[in-house]
Design an enzyme around this catalytic site. Structure first.
Site, mmCIF file in Angstrom:
data_model
loop_
_atom_site.group_PDB
_atom_site.id
_atom_site.type_symbol
_atom_site.label_atom_id
_atom_site.label_comp_id
_atom_site.label_asym_id
_atom_site.label_seq_id
_atom_site.Cartn_x
_atom_site.Cartn_y
_atom_site.Cartn_z
ATOM 1 N N ALA A 55 0.599 -1.375 -0.087
ATOM 2 C CA ALA A 55 -0.009 -0.068 -0.073
ATOM 3 C C ALA A 55 0.633 1.257 -0.061
ATOM 4 O O ALA A 55 0.693 2.276 -0.784
ATOM 5 C CB ALA A 55 -0.905 -0.016 1.304
ATOM 6 N N ASP A 242 -4.170 -2.902 3.879
ATOM 7 C CA ASP A 242 -4.371 -1.948 2.797
ATOM 8 C C ASP A 242 -5.381 -0.784 2.853
ATOM 9 O O ASP A 242 -5.563 0.118 2.215
ATOM 10 C CB ASP A 242 -4.942 -2.915 1.482
ATOM 11 C CG ASP A 242 -3.425 -3.352 0.979
ATOM 12 O OD1 ASP A 242 -3.079 -4.474 1.537
ATOM 13 O OD2 ASP A 242 -2.840 -2.719 0.106
ATOM 14 N N ASN A 252 -6.558 -6.736 4.034
ATOM 15 C CA ASN A 252 -5.108 -7.071 3.650
ATOM 16 C C ASN A 252 -5.181 -8.245 2.969
ATOM 17 O O ASN A 252 -6.200 -8.680 2.465
ATOM 18 C CB ASN A 252 -4.436 -7.338 5.050
ATOM 19 C CG ASN A 252 -2.797 -7.319 4.854
ATOM 20 O OD1 ASN A 252 -2.388 -6.437 3.999
ATOM 21 N ND2 ASN A 252 -2.561 -8.391 5.202
ATOM 22 N N LYS A 253 -3.948 -8.678 2.614
ATOM 23 C CA LYS A 253 -3.857 -9.808 1.542
ATOM 24 C C LYS A 253 -4.827 -10.971 1.777
ATOM 25 O O LYS A 253 -4.903 -11.300 3.170
ATOM 26 C CB LYS A 253 -2.367 -9.997 1.393
ATOM 27 C CG LYS A 253 -1.792 -11.125 0.426
ATOM 28 C CD LYS A 253 -2.424 -11.211 -0.901
ATOM 29 C CE LYS A 253 -1.885 -9.821 -1.342
ATOM 30 N NZ LYS A 253 -2.736 -9.632 -2.766
HETATM 31 O O1 MRU Z 1 -1.299 -7.124 -3.532
HETATM 32 P P1 MRU Z 1 -0.248 -6.482 -2.779
HETATM 33 O O2 MRU Z 1 1.289 -7.554 -2.830
HETATM 34 O O3 MRU Z 1 0.118 -5.182 -3.144
HETATM 35 O O4 MRU Z 1 -0.541 -6.927 -1.257
HETATM 36 C C1 MRU Z 1 0.068 -6.005 -0.159
HETATM 37 C C2 MRU Z 1 -0.454 -6.424 1.123
HETATM 38 O O5 MRU Z 1 -1.235 -6.793 1.273
HETATM 39 C C3 MRU Z 1 0.369 -5.757 2.191
HETATM 40 O O6 MRU Z 1 0.069 -6.374 3.410
HETATM 41 C C4 MRU Z 1 -0.056 -4.284 2.558
HETATM 42 O O7 MRU Z 1 -0.209 -3.497 1.346
HETATM 43 C C5 MRU Z 1 0.753 -3.513 3.488
HETATM 44 S S1 MRU Z 1 2.302 -3.407 2.920
HETATM 45 C C6 MRU Z 1 3.253 -2.470 3.785
#
Ligand code: MRU
Length: 355
Positions: A55, A242, A252-253
């Protein structure tokens, strides 16, 4: 397989006035290669293809994307500059829907132009703001690391998912920041990294980052998480984020909610690391957070290898929502908050947004 070496705190997004030099995260850990992004379309593609991801890093890349677009603007007609800028901004905002940092960073940079009175003034103000966003994020992540570290003790076993490390931010990361700082303290934490299907950010990026920092990391597949918690004495889970909704639900992911349920069942604290730039005061609950769905191939293939039959039906949500009830605490640059105690923080963010 050659795995490239990372200097601790590698910078994944570098602003160069007429282009962005971007660490291509899709190639890691086999190759550490920077690509050159010279146009708005280049930046849009880099974000949507996950050459830059995480993010805060997405927000930083988009902020600089708007700046290189502005730097390329030739005419001194300010109203038409502002008009086109609004179009450029909404194009970049459409590159990924879930991480609110994208909109947040674009708003900050575009607002500087809206407050200016000429094209040249706007260009300078936008550049200054984007560089400020990047510098602030580094300081923010360091603070998150300091607060987060207070939740852990030497020799503990901690689980994480995806990659919320240095390359996903300006530096230090969010969920991984306490691990970096634990090293400075001479501690020995043991990290269990979930591989994070389908795109393997945990297997490819988190293991790589932590190994380069000499932090003990063990890779597991996502389906091994509950068993690992139960048998390896996991002391805590910490994940990145996110978007935080006003009621404390977080996105989040994909796989994060599963970890939270398992952690709750086993009485293991579940922490979320999130800078204030990830809080979305306009989103009431997790149900209102848009969840990105990505292409079928990410699930049916690994790299170029086709695993599932070609016509297989696929559901590929990139994120999930963890309800506030499952979250022990949210670690921010302003301290540690329980999700039912966010009112003051939300009030402060609201005031800052209005001013
Ligand atoms: O799809 P991505 O790789 O962008 O997903 C990222 C995540 O889910 C992270 O945990 C989140 O963005 C935090 S990054 C500090």
């Amino acid at each position: 397989m050659t795995v490239v070496e990372q200097k601790v705190g590698v910078v994944s997004v570098i602003y160069k006035k007429d282009h962005i030099s971007l660490l291509d995260q899709r190639l890691l850990p086999q190759k550490m290669e920077y690509v050159q992004l010279s146009t708005l379309q280049d930046v849009w593609h880099a974000i949507s293809r996950l050459q830059v991801r995480g993010a805060p890093a997405i927000g930083i890349a988009a902020a600089f994307g708007l700046v290189i677009w502005a730097n390329d603007w030739k005419s001194s007609d300010f109203p038409s500059f502002l008009d086109s800028l609004r179009g450029a901004k909404s194009q970049l905002a459409s590159s990924r829907p879930t991480a609110i940092n994208l909109k947040w960073a674009l708003d900050r940079v575009a607002n500087q132009a809206e407050k200016s009175s000429s094209v040249s003034e706007a260009k300078l103000a936008m550049e200054t703001e984007a560089l400020k966003i990047q510098a602030e994020d580094e300081a923010t992540c360091r603070k998150i690391g300091e607060y987060g570290l207070a939740l852990f003790a030497d020799e503990q076993n901690i689980m994480t998912i995806c990659n919320a490390g240095s390359i996903a931010t300006a530096r230090y990361g969010t969920a991984l920041a306490p691990f970096y700082l634990s090293k400075e303290k001479g501690w020995n934490l043991h990290i269990y990294a979930c591989e994070t299907r389908p795109l393997l950010q945990g297997a490819r990026l988190t293991t790589w980052e932590l190994q380069q920092a000499d932090i003990d990391v063990t890779l597991i597949t996502d389906s091994m998480a509950a068993h690992t918690m139960q048998t390896k004495g996991i002391d805590a889970v910490i994940v990145g984020c996110d978007r935080v909704a006003r009621n404390g639900d977080i996105a989040n992911k994909i796989g994060t909610f599963g970890l939270a349920i398992q952690a709750k069942a086993l009485n293991i604290p579940f922490y979320v690391a999130a800078p204030l730039s990830t809080f979305d005061i306009d989103t009431a609950t997790g149900k209102d957070i848009p969840i990105e769905e990505r292409s079928d191939e990410e699930v049916t293939c690994i790299g170029n290898a086709q695993l599932a039959p070609l016509s297989t039906k696929v559901f590929n949500p990139a994120f999930d929502v963890t309800p506030a009830d499952y979250i022990t605490a949210i670690v921010t640059e302003q301290g540690i908050f329980t999700p039912n105690n966010l009112d003051k923080l939300i009030e402060q963010i609201t005031k800052e947004t209005v001013s």
